[in-house]
Design a protein around this motif. Structure first.
Motif, PDB file in Angstrom:
ATOM      1  N   MET A   1      42.652  41.814  32.898  1.00 20.90           N
ATOM      2  CA  MET A   1      43.829  42.209  32.154  1.00 20.90           C
ATOM      3  C   MET A   1      43.958  43.722  32.138  1.00 20.90           C
ATOM      4  SD  MET A   1      44.707  41.360  28.255  1.00 20.90           S
ATOM      5  CE  MET A   1      46.274  41.740  27.511  1.00 20.90           C
ATOM      6  N   ARG A   2      42.828  44.355  32.114  1.00 18.09           N
ATOM      7  CA  ARG A   2      42.818  45.817  32.007  1.00 18.09           C
ATOM      8  C   ARG A   2      43.667  46.422  33.094  1.00 18.09           C
ATOM      9  NH1 ARG A   2      42.917  50.047  29.355  1.00 18.09           N
ATOM     10  NH2 ARG A   2      41.247  49.291  28.035  1.00 18.09           N
TER      11      ARG A   2
ATOM     12  N   THR B   1      41.907  40.155  43.928  1.00 17.77           N
ATOM     13  CA  THR B   1      41.215  41.295  43.316  1.00 17.77           C
ATOM     14  C   THR B   1      41.112  41.131  41.806  1.00 17.77           C
ATOM     15  OG1 THR B   1      43.205  42.689  43.017  1.00 17.77           O
ATOM     16  CG2 THR B   1      42.060  42.817  45.132  1.00 17.77           C
ATOM     17  N   ASP B   2      42.013  40.343  41.210  1.00 16.77           N
ATOM     18  CA  ASP B   2      41.972  40.107  39.761  1.00 16.77           C
ATOM     19  C   ASP B   2      42.101  38.611  39.495  1.00 16.77           C
ATOM     20  OD1 ASP B   2      41.915  40.477  37.080  1.00 16.77           O
ATOM     21  OD2 ASP B   2      43.952  41.237  36.914  1.00 16.77           O
ATOM     22  N   ASN B   3      41.000  37.900  39.418  1.00 16.28           N
ATOM     23  CA  ASN B   3      39.681  38.431  39.552  1.00 16.28           C
ATOM     24  C   ASN B   3      38.833  37.485  40.397  1.00 16.28           C
ATOM     25  OD1 ASN B   3      37.448  40.024  39.256  1.00 16.28           O
ATOM     26  ND2 ASN B   3      37.017  39.404  37.185  1.00 16.28           N
ATOM     27  N   GLY B   4      39.402  37.121  41.583  1.00 20.22           N
ATOM     28  CA  GLY B   4      38.590  36.389  42.540  1.00 20.22           C
ATOM     29  C   GLY B   4      37.346  37.175  42.899  1.00 20.22           C
TER      30      GLY B   4
ATOM     31  N   ASP C   1      42.925  51.518  44.990  1.00 26.51           N
ATOM     32  CA  ASP C   1      44.082  50.709  45.393  1.00 26.51           C
ATOM     33  C   ASP C   1      44.422  49.609  44.383  1.00 26.51           C
ATOM     34  OD1 ASP C   1      44.357  52.183  47.670  1.00 26.51           O
ATOM     35  OD2 ASP C   1      43.199  50.796  48.923  1.00 26.51           O
ATOM     36  N   TYR C   2      43.609  49.493  43.342  1.00 21.13           N
ATOM     37  CA  TYR C   2      43.836  48.416  42.360  1.00 21.13           C
ATOM     38  C   TYR C   2      45.174  48.585  41.655  1.00 21.13           C
ATOM     39  CZ  TYR C   2      42.376  44.970  38.787  1.00 21.13           C
ATOM     40  OH  TYR C   2      42.270  43.877  37.964  1.00 21.13           O
ATOM     41  N   LYS C   3      45.656  49.828  41.571  1.00 24.56           N
ATOM     42  CA  LYS C   3      46.942  50.020  40.910  1.00 24.56           C
ATOM     43  C   LYS C   3      48.069  49.337  41.693  1.00 24.56           C
ATOM     44  CE  LYS C   3      48.019  54.560  42.842  1.00 24.56           C
ATOM     45  NZ  LYS C   3      48.276  55.965  42.537  1.00 24.56           N
TER      46      LYS C   3
ATOM     47  N   GLY D   1      41.641  32.077  30.846  1.00 31.96           N
ATOM     48  CA  GLY D   1      42.455  32.626  29.752  1.00 31.96           C
ATOM     49  C   GLY D   1      42.266  34.100  29.489  1.00 31.96           C
ATOM     50  N   GLU D   2      41.569  34.808  30.392  1.00 37.20           N
ATOM     51  CA  GLU D   2      41.386  36.247  30.168  1.00 37.20           C
ATOM     52  C   GLU D   2      42.722  36.960  30.171  1.00 37.20           C
ATOM     53  OE1 GLU D   2      40.637  40.503  31.091  1.00 37.20           O
ATOM     54  OE2 GLU D   2      41.831  39.042  32.184  1.00 37.20           O
ATOM     55  N   GLU D   3      43.576  36.563  31.106  1.00 37.67           N
ATOM     56  CA  GLU D   3      44.846  37.283  31.289  1.00 37.67           C
ATOM     57  C   GLU D   3      45.803  37.089  30.116  1.00 37.67           C
ATOM     58  OE1 GLU D   3      45.402  39.473  33.324  1.00 37.67           O
ATOM     59  OE2 GLU D   3      44.093  39.194  35.054  1.00 37.67           O
ATOM     60  N   GLN D   4      45.556  36.093  29.294  1.00 39.26           N
ATOM     61  CA  GLN D   4      46.425  35.883  28.144  1.00 39.26           C
ATOM     62  C   GLN D   4      45.842  36.508  26.877  1.00 39.26           C
ATOM     63  OE1 GLN D   4      45.685  33.337  30.460  1.00 39.26           O
ATOM     64  NE2 GLN D   4      47.603  33.979  31.406  1.00 39.26           N
TER      65      GLN D   4
ATOM     66  N   LEU E   1      32.276  41.706  35.802  1.00 37.88           N
ATOM     67  CA  LEU E   1      32.900  42.472  36.888  1.00 37.88           C
ATOM     68  C   LEU E   1      34.383  42.098  36.949  1.00 37.88           C
ATOM     69  CD1 LEU E   1      31.498  43.816  39.998  1.00 37.88           C
ATOM     70  CD2 LEU E   1      33.409  42.295  40.449  1.00 37.88           C
ATOM     71  N   ASP E   2      35.256  43.073  36.684  1.00 37.48           N
ATOM     72  CA  ASP E   2      36.705  42.790  36.606  1.00 37.48           C
ATOM     73  C   ASP E   2      37.514  44.073  36.757  1.00 37.48           C
ATOM     74  OD1 ASP E   2      39.168  41.603  36.171  1.00 37.48           O
ATOM     75  OD2 ASP E   2      38.943  41.507  34.001  1.00 37.48           O
ATOM     76  N   GLU E   3      37.139  44.919  37.696  1.00 38.72           N
ATOM     77  CA  GLU E   3      37.846  46.193  37.830  1.00 38.72           C
ATOM     78  C   GLU E   3      38.344  46.398  39.254  1.00 38.72           C
ATOM     79  OE1 GLU E   3      38.578  48.300  35.389  1.00 38.72           O
ATOM     80  OE2 GLU E   3      37.304  47.661  33.726  1.00 38.72           O
TER      81      GLU E   3
ATOM     82  N   ALA F   1      32.876  36.462  34.846  1.00 41.64           N
ATOM     83  CA  ALA F   1      34.132  37.058  35.319  1.00 41.64           C
ATOM     84  C   ALA F   1      35.210  36.029  35.024  1.00 41.64           C
ATOM     85  CB  ALA F   1      34.083  37.355  36.811  1.00 41.64           C
ATOM     86  N   HIS F   2      36.469  36.481  35.028  1.00 47.71           N
ATOM     87  CA  HIS F   2      37.495  35.471  34.740  1.00 47.71           C
ATOM     88  C   HIS F   2      38.023  34.833  36.010  1.00 47.71           C
ATOM     89  CE1 HIS F   2      41.284  37.792  35.578  1.00 47.71           C
ATOM     90  NE2 HIS F   2      40.582  38.840  35.200  1.00 47.71           N
ATOM     91  N   LEU F   3      38.153  33.509  35.918  1.00 46.74           N
ATOM     92  CA  LEU F   3      38.585  32.682  37.046  1.00 46.74           C
ATOM     93  C   LEU F   3      40.106  32.570  37.078  1.00 46.74           C
ATOM     94  CD1 LEU F   3      37.623  30.790  39.357  1.00 46.74           C
ATOM     95  CD2 LEU F   3      37.415  28.967  37.655  1.00 46.74           C
TER      96      LEU F   3
HETATM   97 ZN    ZN Z   1      41.170  40.786  35.394  1.00 44.72          ZN
END
Ligand code: ZN
Length: 515
Positions: free
Chosen positions: A1-2, A300-303, A428-430, A334-337, A362-364, A288-290
Motif C-alpha cells: 500500500m505504501r 512488484t506489489d507484491n508478487g 522504478d516503483y513509482k 487485504g493489505e491494499e485495503q 518485503l513490500d517495497e 508479504a501480502h498476496l
Molecule cells: Zn504492497
C-alpha cells in the motif's frame, strides 16, 4: 500500500543513529561467525542463490493467477495457490486463517473525454472502493481544488455541486504527505455531500507519475466512497490543469462504473511453518501480502514479496536445517485495503503475541534490499550490526530503527514488536506501483533471488540465534517511540492510534499535536 515516490514522503527520522551512539554494553553483539548460526546460513545461502525457484513462483503468480483484489474469486485462487506452494515446499501446519473484509468491490469501466476547449480522449482508471457516475456518464464543468490546502477548500464546498473536481497541488503544503493522504478522505466525503460528480486525483489526490500510466489504490484504511474518484495519466491531467488554471472553460465527459458487494466478504491469510527445535512456541513471522490491484499482474506489489516468502521458505527447508524457534511464513491478504490481513493475524493470535519475536516484511517494489528498518525498536539495532556486516557480501545493506507503518509491519509495531521492513532501492516503483506497468517485465530474477536469500538468512538468524531477539515492549514505550518518529498524527487521523494519551510528555514527543 505504501506509496513511495517523491510526492508522498514517509515520515521517518534517523533515530537509529541514537542507538548506535549509546555506550557499549560489556558484551558486544555476536554475529553469525560467533553465535553458531553461520554453518546453517551458508547452506541456506547456497539453496537460495544457486538453486532458487523464486522467479518461477513469481512468474506463476503473475501469469497464471494474475490480478487478485481482496475478496474476489481471483484472490481466492491466489490463496489456494499459496497454500499449495507451501505444502509442495514442505512447510508444516499449512492452513488458511479466515477474516472478513467490510465490503467487496469490482472494477467496471472508466472512460473520459475532454469536450472543451478541445476534444480528445483522456486516460483514467477508478481508485479502489470508489463509486460510479450515473449510467452512460455525465458531462460537467471542471473546477480545481488544492490538496496542499484542504483546510481552506473544506470551508467552501458548495461550489463543487454538479462539478468534476480536479485536484491540484499548488503552493507550499501545510501538512505532511501522510496527513494529506488522511485529509483527502475528509475532502471526498465532503464533496459527496456537496453533490460533486467525480474527483480527478489518486491517493491523497496526488497526480500520476508519468509514462502515460494511472495508479489505482485505496483512499483510506478500510474506506469506501460512493463518489467516483479517478486517477488520470499525468500527460492528460496536466493539459486539463493548464486549461483550468488559465481560466478556460473546461468540460469533461466522464463515465465510471464500479460495483460494490455487500459485506462482510470472506478472505484469508495463508500460513505455513518451520517449527522450532528448542522453543517451538516462540514465533518469527515472515511475510508479504498476496493480494494486489488489478490494472496488471501485481508483480512488484507484491508478487515480489510473496515469491520471496516462498523462496525463503524453500531455501531453509532444502538446506535441511531447523532453527531454535519457529519461523511462520504468512501470505497476508487485504493489505491494499488497509493492512486487514495483518491486523486480523495480530488479533487472532493475541494469546500468543507475547511469544512472537516480530515480523519480517518485503513490500517495497522490485529493487534490492538496502535497509532493515526495525520499526522503532532502537534497542535491537546494535544486535543486528554484525549480522548485517557479514551478509553484506551478498548485497550491501544497513540496519536502522525507522518505522514503516504502511505495510504488514504496522500491526506488529503497534503490538510493541519489531515490524521489520526490508526497505528496497526501487526507483522504478513509482511507475509500477498500482499501475498497468506492474508486470513481470519489471523484475530482474537475480535481484529477486538476492532479496529472497536475504529474507531467508535474516529469518533464520533471528529464529536460531542463541538469545531471543525481542520481547514486546509495553504500550507506553511503543507509544512514546511512535510519537518520537512522528507517527502519531497520521495514525490518529486514520483511526489506527490505539494508545490514547500514552507516551505523551516524554522528551522529544510531539506533544501538543493531540487535540
Ligand atoms: Zn504492497
Amino acid at each position: 500500500m505504501r506509496k513511495t515516490g517523491t510526492k508522498v514522503a514517509a515520515t521517518t527520522l534517523l533515530c537509529g543513529m541514537l542507538a548506535l551512539a549509546l555506550p557499549g554494553t560489556s558484551q558486544s553483539p555476536k554475529g553469525p561467525d560467533q553465535d553458531g548460526t553461520a554453518p546453517a546460513l551458508v547452506k541456506i545461502a547456497g539453496e537460495a542463490l544457486v538453486e532458487s525457484h523464486t522467479f518461477d513462483y513469481l512468474t506463476e503468480l503473475s501469469d497464471d493467477i494474475g490480478p487478485r483484489v481482496t475478496g474476489s474469486p481471483e484472490a481466492q485462487r491466489a490463496i489456494d495457490w499459496g497454500a499449495a506452494k507451501m505444502r509442495a515446499i514442505g512447510l508444516e501446519n499449512v492452513h488458511t486463517e479466515k477474516f472478513s473484509v467490510w465490503r467487496g468491490w469490482t472494477r467496471g469501466t472508466a472512460q473520459a473525454e475532454l469536450l472543451t476547449p478541445i476534444r480528445r480522449p483522456l486516460h483514467i482508471d477508478a481508485m479502489g472502493w470508489t463509486g460510479s457516475t450515473s449510467a452512460g456518464g455525465v458531462d460537467a464543468e471542471v473546477v480545481p481544488a488544492n490538496n496542499f490546502n484542504f483546510d481552506r477548500e473544506l470551508k467552501d464546498m458548495k461550489r463543487f455541486k454538479g462539478k468534476i473536481i480536479l485536484i491540484v497541488s499548488e503552493g507550499t503544503p501545510s501538512k505532511t504527505g501522510d496527513m494529506i493522504l488522511a485529509q483527502f478522505c475528509d475532502f471526498v466525503r465532503a464533496a459527496e455531500k456537496a453533490g460533486a460528480i467525480a474527483i480527478i486525483g489518486g491517493q491523497g489526490g496526488f497526480g500520476s507519475e508519468g509514462m502515460n500510466l494511472t495508479h489505482t489504490g485505496i483512499l483510506g484504511f478500510a474506506a469506501d466512497f460512493a463518489l467516483p474518484v479517478v486517477s488520470m495519466t499525468t500527460e492528460d491531467q496536466s493539459q486539463v490543469e493548464r486549461d483550468v488554471l488559465a481560466g478556460k472553460p473546461v468540460r469533461i465527459h466522464m463515465n465510471v462504473q464500479n460495483t460494490f458487494t455487500d459485506g462482510p466478504v470472506e478472505s484469508a491469510n495463508v500460513v505455513g511453518e518451520i517449527r522450532g527445535r528448542e522453543h517451538p512456541e516462540e514465533v518469527l513471522v515472515v511475510g508479504a501480502h498476496l493480494d494486489s490491484w488489478d490494472l496488471s499482474e501485481g508483480t512488484t506489489d507484491n508478487g515480489m514479496g510473496s515469491a520471496s516468502v516462498l523462496g525463503a521458505a524453500e531455501a531453509i527447508v532444502k538446506a535441511g536445517v531447523r532453527p531454535r524457534r519457529t519461523i511462520r511464513f504468512v501470505l497476508f491478504m487485504g493489505e491494499e485495503q488497509g493492512l486487514l490481513g495483518s491486523y486480523a493475524y495480530v488479533q487472532q493470535h493475541q494469546a500468543e503475541i507475547a511469544h512472537h519475536l516480530g515480523d519480517l516484511i518485503l513490500d517495497e517494489g522490485q529493487g534490492p534490499v538496502k535497509e532493515l528498518q526495525l520499526g522503532g525498536r532502537n534497542d535491537l539495532v546494535a544486535a543486528f550490526q554484525p549480522f548485517v556486516r557479514q551478509m553484506s557480501d551478498i548485497h550491501p545493506f544497513t540496519v536502522n530503527d525507522k518505522v514503516e507503518f504502511g505495510s504488514d509491519t504496522g500491526p506488529f509495531i503497534a503490538a510493541g514488536l519489531p515490524g521489520i521492513n526490508m526497505q528496497q532501492d526501487s526507483p522504478d516503483y513509482k511507475y509500477t506501483h498500482h499501475s498497468a506497468a506492474d508486470a513481470l517485465e519489471a523484475v530482474k530474477p537475480d535481484v529477486l533471488a538476492q532479496d529472497a536469500a536475504l529474507m531467508a538468512l535474516t529469518a533464520y538468524w533471528v529464529a536460531d540465534r542463541p538469545d531471543r531477539l525481542a520481547k514486546p515492549w509495553p504500550p507506553e514505550k511503543t507509544a512514546r517511540v511512535l510519537r518520537e518518529q512522528n507517527q502519531y498524527d497520521m495514525l490518529k487521523a486514520f483511526g489506527l492510534w490505539p494508545f490514547g494519551d500514552k507516551g505523551r510528555g516524554q522528551p522529544n514527543s510531539n506533544e501538543g499535536s493531540e487535540q
